[in-house]
Write a protein that holds these residues in place. Sequence first.
Motif, mmCIF file in Angstrom:
data_model
loop_
_atom_site.group_PDB
_atom_site.id
_atom_site.type_symbol
_atom_site.label_atom_id
_atom_site.label_comp_id
_atom_site.label_asym_id
_atom_site.label_seq_id
_atom_site.Cartn_x
_atom_site.Cartn_y
_atom_site.Cartn_z
ATOM 1 N N VAL A 276 0.742 -0.745 -0.102
ATOM 2 C CA VAL A 276 -0.221 -0.176 -0.124
ATOM 3 C C VAL A 276 0.754 1.050 0.105
ATOM 4 C CG1 VAL A 276 -1.488 1.440 1.275
ATOM 5 C CG2 VAL A 276 -1.943 -1.094 0.599
ATOM 6 N N THR A 279 2.743 1.419 -3.271
ATOM 7 C CA THR A 279 1.842 2.052 -4.140
ATOM 8 C C THR A 279 1.896 4.096 -4.505
ATOM 9 O OG1 THR A 279 0.621 -0.178 -3.828
ATOM 10 C CG2 THR A 279 -0.094 1.543 -5.947
ATOM 11 N N ILE A 280 1.884 3.879 -3.036
ATOM 12 C CA ILE A 280 0.931 5.121 -2.929
ATOM 13 C C ILE A 280 2.115 6.137 -3.375
ATOM 14 C CG2 ILE A 280 0.747 7.146 -1.207
ATOM 15 C CD1 ILE A 280 -1.272 5.131 0.338
ATOM 16 N N TYR A 307 -6.378 -5.191 0.718
ATOM 17 C CA TYR A 307 -5.400 -4.292 -0.015
ATOM 18 C C TYR A 307 -6.127 -2.867 -0.924
ATOM 19 C CZ TYR A 307 -2.789 -1.969 -3.838
ATOM 20 O OH TYR A 307 -2.349 -1.518 -4.328
ATOM 21 N N LYS A 310 -7.112 -0.611 2.686
ATOM 22 C CA LYS A 310 -6.326 -0.455 3.552
ATOM 23 C C LYS A 310 -5.368 1.058 2.421
ATOM 24 C CE LYS A 310 -3.662 -3.818 5.759
ATOM 25 N NZ LYS A 310 -3.349 -3.324 6.743
ATOM 26 N N LEU A 311 -5.886 0.646 0.948
ATOM 27 C CA LEU A 311 -5.621 2.046 0.151
ATOM 28 C C LEU A 311 -6.157 2.708 0.420
ATOM 29 C CD1 LEU A 311 -3.260 2.270 -2.632
ATOM 30 C CD2 LEU A 311 -4.799 1.773 -4.137
ATOM 31 N N GLU A 314 -5.587 5.111 3.731
ATOM 32 C CA GLU A 314 -4.692 5.858 3.191
ATOM 33 C C GLU A 314 -4.702 6.898 2.040
ATOM 34 O OE1 GLU A 314 -2.058 5.729 5.684
ATOM 35 O OE2 GLU A 314 -2.890 4.500 6.721
ATOM 36 N N VAL A 374 -9.796 5.630 -5.260
ATOM 37 C CA VAL A 374 -9.264 4.680 -5.697
ATOM 38 C C VAL A 374 -9.892 3.603 -6.207
ATOM 39 C CG1 VAL A 374 -8.765 2.073 -4.054
ATOM 40 C CG2 VAL A 374 -7.893 4.982 -3.407
#
Length: 484
Positions: A276, A279-280, A307, A310-311, A314, A374
């Motif tokens: 995560v 990825t950010i 995932y 969570k992503l 954030e 997202v």
Amino acid sequence: MNQTAKNAGLALMRQHALIAGEPIPANGSGIAVDDPATGEVIGHVPDLGAAETDAAIQAAAEAFPDWSRGDPHRRAAFLRRWAALIDDNVEGLGALMALENGKPFEEAKGEVTYANGFIKWFAGEAERLIGETQDSPLGHLLLTYREAVGPCALITPWNFPAAMLTRKLGPAFAAGCTAVVKPASQTPFTAIALAELAYQAGLPVGALSIVTGEASVIGKVLTDSPLIRKLSFTGSTGVGRKLAEQCAPTLKRVSMELGGAAPLIVFADADLDLAVAETIKGKFRNSGQTCVCPNRVYVERSVAEAYAEKLAAEVAKIKVGAAFEEGVKVGPLIEDKAIEKVEKHVTAVRADGGRVLTGGSRHELGGRFFQPTVTLGGDDALFREEETFGPMIPVFAFDTETEALDKANASEFGLASYLFTRDLDRAMRFSRRIEAGMCGVNTGLISTAVAPFGGVKQSGYGREGSIHGIDEYVDVKTVTLALR
Ligand code: SIN
């Protein structure tokens, strides 16, 4: 707002082009450059055409013999002086870039340091332009020299106004080439400021020109000219293809760093928190406007929901705003049509049955700001072939490693790719089979001056940075010595 930093940027802003070291002023007209955060015009550069481009080419050709045949240590010393001046001006250059590009000021300063890494690295490469000696089966001694290809045309994009310039100019100057640069019309001021510093560092007159104006006009003159021996372009695949065609009649050396549509794959055995976070980092560099940004994320089905949640949690915390605001991580997009593209991609996911987990619309700040977004589900087809070039991460589930690889490779592009797994065998296997010029394993950041950068398939050809970058700017000459 950090007015001191902004002033440091404005102090470096020169509203002129540079032909052979001579300024050609805009005098308040020509091409208007705006601050993407507000749309306000910050300055102008002149709208130059064929005559000025020809003059720049002529100057590059005249400067070439002395610069290329001279001692490479002289060129290395120049590059080091240039790098030192850039180090002294990180604040100002970062601020200028933030003003014209809109990227957060901290990130812009980071780009200046990244950009300078290429100059420092290629200063060393100038000192390592090493040839070979070899015995030939004909009984001769072979000597090889690595010689500068000639005057170069370098066409650079708006998303990394400093780094894409130095990634080309560093090796070009190290090899002994001279250059005519066409910077993107949205962000010419960073290129002009860097060129001014190059001349302050002792670059010979004519070795560098910065020509501003209509890309198609200047590009045609550069590509048609028999004096230009090499073109390096960073930008879209469509434009790259056209430029390559235009270079064919004069058989120029060409390198192309083009579109990406990078896949990012997360396996169930991966450290999800790391995946995560990385990825950010990868996605939101320059607000999602990079060729190497993950464009489509594939997650093994058993962890896809976890995932994505969570992503989204954030991503929802990311602060959006203008470049000089404290704590901002995502800025405005470069122009209005960029916002429309992100909207189109969100709409496509929704239409295909996907869900928006966070974001999904224009930001309340208005203008060119879009909410970090997202999504989960829908069809990945659009994302294989079109870069979003904005702050959106579409997540899709997969069931098997083969399916993930097939999906990752089912694109005409092949620039960057990313892979998250704790299984070393899988990491080795997958990274070898993926059709991409670069693969980050358990990281979302792959760009440094020392790593070869470039793509395969429709992402282009040639490598920038690293020990390979200088090869794009040298020809190998063979001398056959008959020893009697
Ligand atoms: C690009 O987006 O063209 C370059 C990105 C990078 O250097 O990392």
